[in-house]
Design an enzyme around this catalytic site. Structure first.
Site, PDB file in Angstrom:
ATOM      1  N   ASP A 195      36.146  35.001  33.911  1.00  0.00           N
ATOM      2  CA  ASP A 195      36.685  34.468  32.785  1.00  0.00           C
ATOM      3  C   ASP A 195      37.361  32.949  33.022  1.00  0.00           C
ATOM      4  OD1 ASP A 195      36.515  37.095  31.742  1.00  0.00           O
ATOM      5  OD2 ASP A 195      38.605  37.587  32.522  1.00  0.00           O
TER       6      ASP A 195
HETATM    7  N1  URA Z   1      37.733  41.032  35.585  1.00  0.00           N
HETATM    8  C1  URA Z   1      38.425  40.284  34.570  1.00  0.00           C
HETATM    9  O1  URA Z   1      39.201  40.823  34.088  1.00  0.00           O
HETATM   10  N2  URA Z   1      37.972  39.182  34.594  1.00  0.00           N
HETATM   11  C2  URA Z   1      37.205  38.377  35.613  1.00  0.00           C
HETATM   12  O2  URA Z   1      37.099  37.244  35.440  1.00  0.00           O
HETATM   13  C3  URA Z   1      36.420  39.155  36.355  1.00  0.00           C
HETATM   14  C4  URA Z   1      36.926  40.635  36.648  1.00  0.00           C
END
Ligand code: URA
Length: 235
Positions: free
Chosen positions: A97
């Site tokens: 993310d």
């Molecule tokens: N899980 C998440 O919630 N975000 C990420 O970026 C990776 C794994």
């Protein structure tokens, strides 16, 4: 093929093909979905034969605030801004993310990428989670057993308290659903304040500075190619 040869992203390759820059066996092909047989067909781009490029495996320590995408229509920074000197086009293996930091693999080896992202391969990924509050032992147990999300129960996870901070845990999962870690913590009624991926398989962040990248070693690449452990195996 053009993208796999390291010349650019898939979107760019499609645009270039539409623009008439590719030929197959001497005939211009403007349909990017045109099927080619690597053994038989001769593909040229801008008149030059496509050479198979060497496989490249990059490990980036992604900072927060960078998107795991090639180009953002809103002009936000993407991980490619940090990879200018890689020299060939590599694609991210899964996503982190915008607000997640940590290890991101990028490669032009589509087979390896598929193996690492396919949940059936059970490649473990470890995250350092900073939660909005300390999590109780029972809540850690819930994460271990699996929590119910709107796309189903999560697989059993490994969970350990991180040394030093009450609200931090190390969570290891073998799936990679969208925003999975954040949703697992939210299922407990807490939120994620910070999230960093610290490990992919046996590959750890160690001394790689935030924002920097390095090539994987041959043994690291091999470790990702290894078959998952069989159920019940003790090794
Ligand atoms: N899980 C998440 O919630 N975000 C990420 O970026 C990776 C794994």
């Amino acid at each position: 093929m053009i993208s796999k040869a390291g010349l650019g992203s898939r979107t760019e390759a499609r645009r270039w093909i539409h623009a008439g820059r590719a030929t197959v066996n001497g005939r211009r092909i403007e349909n990017p979905d045109h099927w080619v047989d690597l053994e038989r067909d001769q593909v040229r781009f801008d008149g030059k034969p496509l050479k198979a490029v060497a496989r490249v495996y990059v490990l980036l320590h992604k900072p927060t605030g960078y998107l795991t995408t090639y180009k953002d229509p809103d002009g936000r920074p993407t991980v490619y801004a940090l990879l200018k000197d890689v020299g060939t086009f590599v694609s991210p293996v899964g996503r982190l993310d915008l607000e997640t930091s940590g290890l991101l693999l990028l490669t032009n080896d589509t087979q390896l990428a598929e193996r690492v992202t396919n949940p059936e391969s059970h490649v473990p990924k470890t995250y350092l989670v900073t939660a909005s509050r300390a999590l109780a032992d029972g809540e850690l147990e819930q994460l271990r057993r699996g929590v119910e999300l709107n796309d189903g129960l999560t697989r059993p996870a490994q969970v350990a308290r991180a040394a030093g901070a009450e609200n931090q845990v190390l969570l290891t999962i073998t799936e990679g659903r969208n925003r999975q870690v954040r949703r697992m913590i939210e299922a407990l009624g807490a939120t994620v304040e910070a999230l960093a991926r610290t490990r992919i398989g046996s590959i750890a962040a160690e001394s790689l500075p935030v924002g920097a990248w390095r090539h994987l070693s041959a043994s690291e690449v091999d470790s990702l190619r290894m078959k998952p452990r069989k159920k019940g195996s003790t090794t």
